[in-house]
Design a protein around this motif. Structure first.
Motif, mmCIF file in Angstrom:
data_model
loop_
_atom_site.group_PDB
_atom_site.id
_atom_site.type_symbol
_atom_site.label_atom_id
_atom_site.label_comp_id
_atom_site.label_asym_id
_atom_site.label_seq_id
_atom_site.Cartn_x
_atom_site.Cartn_y
_atom_site.Cartn_z
ATOM 1 N N VAL A 1 0.825 -1.216 0.000
ATOM 2 C CA VAL A 1 0.000 0.000 0.000
ATOM 3 C C VAL A 1 0.858 1.263 0.000
ATOM 4 N N MET A 2 2.169 1.114 -0.079
ATOM 5 C CA MET A 2 3.040 2.289 -0.108
ATOM 6 C C MET A 2 3.011 2.950 -1.475
ATOM 7 N N VAL A 3 3.340 4.231 -1.494
ATOM 8 C CA VAL A 3 3.485 4.948 -2.764
ATOM 9 C C VAL A 3 4.606 4.300 -3.558
ATOM 10 N N ASP A 4 4.334 4.001 -4.813
ATOM 11 C CA ASP A 4 5.324 3.323 -5.629
ATOM 12 C C ASP A 4 6.515 4.246 -5.892
ATOM 13 N N PRO A 5 7.737 3.815 -5.567
ATOM 14 C CA PRO A 5 8.900 4.698 -5.741
ATOM 15 C C PRO A 5 9.176 5.051 -7.197
ATOM 16 N N LEU A 6 8.768 4.173 -8.125
ATOM 17 C CA LEU A 6 9.046 4.430 -9.533
ATOM 18 C C LEU A 6 8.061 5.419 -10.144
ATOM 19 N N GLU A 7 7.028 5.774 -9.400
ATOM 20 C CA GLU A 7 6.038 6.718 -9.903
ATOM 21 C C GLU A 7 6.183 8.097 -9.264
ATOM 22 N N GLN A 8 7.320 8.307 -8.606
ATOM 23 C CA GLN A 8 7.589 9.594 -7.979
ATOM 24 C C GLN A 8 8.618 10.367 -8.804
ATOM 25 N N GLY A 9 8.331 11.616 -9.116
ATOM 26 C CA GLY A 9 9.290 12.459 -9.818
ATOM 27 C C GLY A 9 10.376 12.921 -8.877
ATOM 28 N N ILE A 10 11.525 13.285 -9.443
ATOM 29 C CA ILE A 10 12.633 13.753 -8.602
ATOM 30 C C ILE A 10 12.899 15.237 -8.818
ATOM 31 N N ALA A 11 13.323 15.588 -10.016
ATOM 32 C CA ALA A 11 13.706 16.983 -10.254
ATOM 33 C C ALA A 11 13.541 17.322 -11.724
ATOM 34 N N THR A 12 13.283 18.595 -11.980
ATOM 35 C CA THR A 12 13.176 19.092 -13.351
ATOM 36 C C THR A 12 14.076 20.300 -13.503
ATOM 37 N N LEU A 13 14.856 20.336 -14.590
ATOM 38 C CA LEU A 13 15.767 21.442 -14.854
ATOM 39 C C LEU A 13 15.544 21.966 -16.263
ATOM 40 N N SER A 14 15.668 23.268 -16.434
ATOM 41 C CA SER A 14 15.561 23.875 -17.763
ATOM 42 C C SER A 14 16.908 24.439 -18.171
ATOM 43 N N SER A 15 17.174 24.416 -19.462
ATOM 44 C CA SER A 15 18.421 24.992 -19.958
ATOM 45 C C SER A 15 18.343 26.514 -19.897
ATOM 46 N N GLY A 16 19.515 27.126 -20.005
ATOM 47 C CA GLY A 16 19.556 28.585 -19.930
ATOM 48 C C GLY A 16 18.780 29.277 -21.034
ATOM 49 N N ASN A 17 18.726 28.684 -22.220
ATOM 50 C CA ASN A 17 18.024 29.330 -23.331
ATOM 51 C C ASN A 17 16.552 28.942 -23.402
#
Length: 423
Positions: A94-110
């Protein structure tokens, strides 16, 4: 069944099947892995009598051998211990599935591309463990929840128990329409299997050894696959001059309250020389009354003539029993240097009333976890199910600290663009 108990078998084929099974597991929806865990819990619960009978055979076999009491306790299964593992599998389902959790999002400078990372399974995890048959069940549950297949290689003294457990878990997998190759059990009677397994890095993505330091060192020295070292025993406590006697008493005794394996039990205590001799003697007497064996460093002099003296080699070795050694030190710096040189570096503690001293201790300690005025007792299945863990890692490699679900994953980075980027 993918339980490899006969002498004649093809290890390469078994590992390939485990690898193929890991691809299927990693591609499943979280709800499908949850369903499989529920079936595994039910199958384990239904097989309790069978498993306890097998465990009795293992214990009887130990009677003819000089098996230490600690190992016999590790080996022993009870209805309560089995029920605890069944509940852990239920909690995992019943735990939250670890593979369905996002970690981080980064955008390029441009602003033309965007990158994000996500957790993905490791693939095939080999778990090499000593006695403690219930650990195989726990490791299998954590691996399935995180999308990995697992190779179980237990020790010979728990051979009957490990086989019965593996068969029960595989029946649960089949009830969930999954391949039993998700959990492969290698019989301990085949001496060369472990050596061969450890060098199959083309199929095995991580090896986790669990047991006495000699087992962990053997696996680490032989493996070509990545190894996640675990630590048990030889944890230190520094009793600062401002530390309270009742705090120290509680921290030590509570660290032994988890059965059957006190992973973080305090075995060595460094005492600041400004702590009164009366308080030190009161601590020793209280521990002896509670059933502990107390040993002291010769630096205490002849005053504690009723206590056994510590052999210098013992400071770097775990007792894995209710034995505690004491040594006086002149300062926090001396304590830190000693602990960093001699502890198992996975769980060390301080008892102090000084905030500045606690901060300095935490900063300077070279340990995976540091405890301030609290018991280091480790529990695999606490009431907060999100903290389920297999053991404690004391290395600075793959992961460090509690071995939980995210420890059994790695990351994938995905970069999204919209075509050619103008300079």
């Amino acid at each position: 069944m993918t339980s490899v108990d006969s002498v004649q078998f093809n290890l390469e084929s078994s590992l390939y099947q485990a690898y193929q099974a890991s691809l299927v597991l990693g591609d499943l929806q979280g709800r499908d892995r949850s369903r499989a865990l529920k079936h595994m819990a039910h199958a384990l619960d239904s097989a309790k009598d069978e498993i306890l009978e097998a465990n009795t055979l293992d214990l009887e076999a130990c009677e003819d051998m000089a098996v230490p009491d600690l190992i016999r306790d590790w080996l022993r299964l009870t209805p309560e211990r089995l029920q605890g593992v069944v509940q852990m599998l239920e909690d995992l389902s019943v735990m939250v599935d670890p593979l369905e959790q996002g970690i981080a999002t980064l955008s390029s400078g441009n602003g033309q591309t965007q990158a994000f990372t996500q957790l993905v399974p490791l693939g095939v995890v080999a778990f090499v463990y000593e006695s403690l048959p219930a650990l195989g069940e726990i490791a299998a549950g954590l691996c399935l929840r995180s999308g990995n297949s697992i190779i179980l290689r237990g020790s010979a003294d728990a051979s009957q128990s490990n086989t019965a457990i593996a068969h029960a878990l595989q029946r649960g997998l089949e009830a969930a329409d999954l391949s039993p190759a998700c959990i492969t059990h290698l019989g301990a009677e085949q001496g060369s299997v472990l050596r061969d397994l450890l060098v199959k890095s083309q199929w095995v993505n991580l090896v986790i050894p669990y047991g006495r330091p000699s087992l962990v060192a053997k696996v680490e020295q032989s493996a070509t696959a990545p190894v996640l070292k675990t630590g048990i025993g030889n944890c230190y406590l520094y009793w600062a001059a401002s530390g309270q006697l009742d705090m120290v008493q509680w921290m030590i005794q509570d660290s032994y309250a988890t059965e059957p394996d006190p992973v973080n039990a305090i075995e060595k205590v460094l005492i600041n020389r400004d702590v009164s001799a009366t308080m030190v003697r009161l601590l020793w007497e209280s521990l002896k009354t509670a059933g502990f064996q107390v040993r002291v460093d010769q630096a205490f002099g002849t005053e504690p003539s009723d206590l056994e003296t510590v052999d210098p080699a013992e400071w770097s070795q775990p007792y894995l029993s209710r034995t505690i050694a004491f040594r006086p030190v002149p300062s926090l710096d001396a304590a830190v240097q000693w602990i960093n040189a001699h502890s198992s570096s996975h769980a060390d503690c301080i008892a102090t009333e000084s905030y500045a001293e606690s901060q300095e201790f935490c900063q300077k300690m070279n340990s995976a976890t540091v405890y301030v005025n609290t018991s280091p007792r480790f529990c695999r299945n606490p009431s907060q199910s999100s903290q389920l863990a297999l053991g404690m890692s004391n290395q600075k490699g793959h992961r460090r600290g509690p071995i939980g679900l995210t420890t059994l994953t790695t990351v994938k980075t995905i970069i999204l663009g919209s075509g050619q980027v103008n300079p």
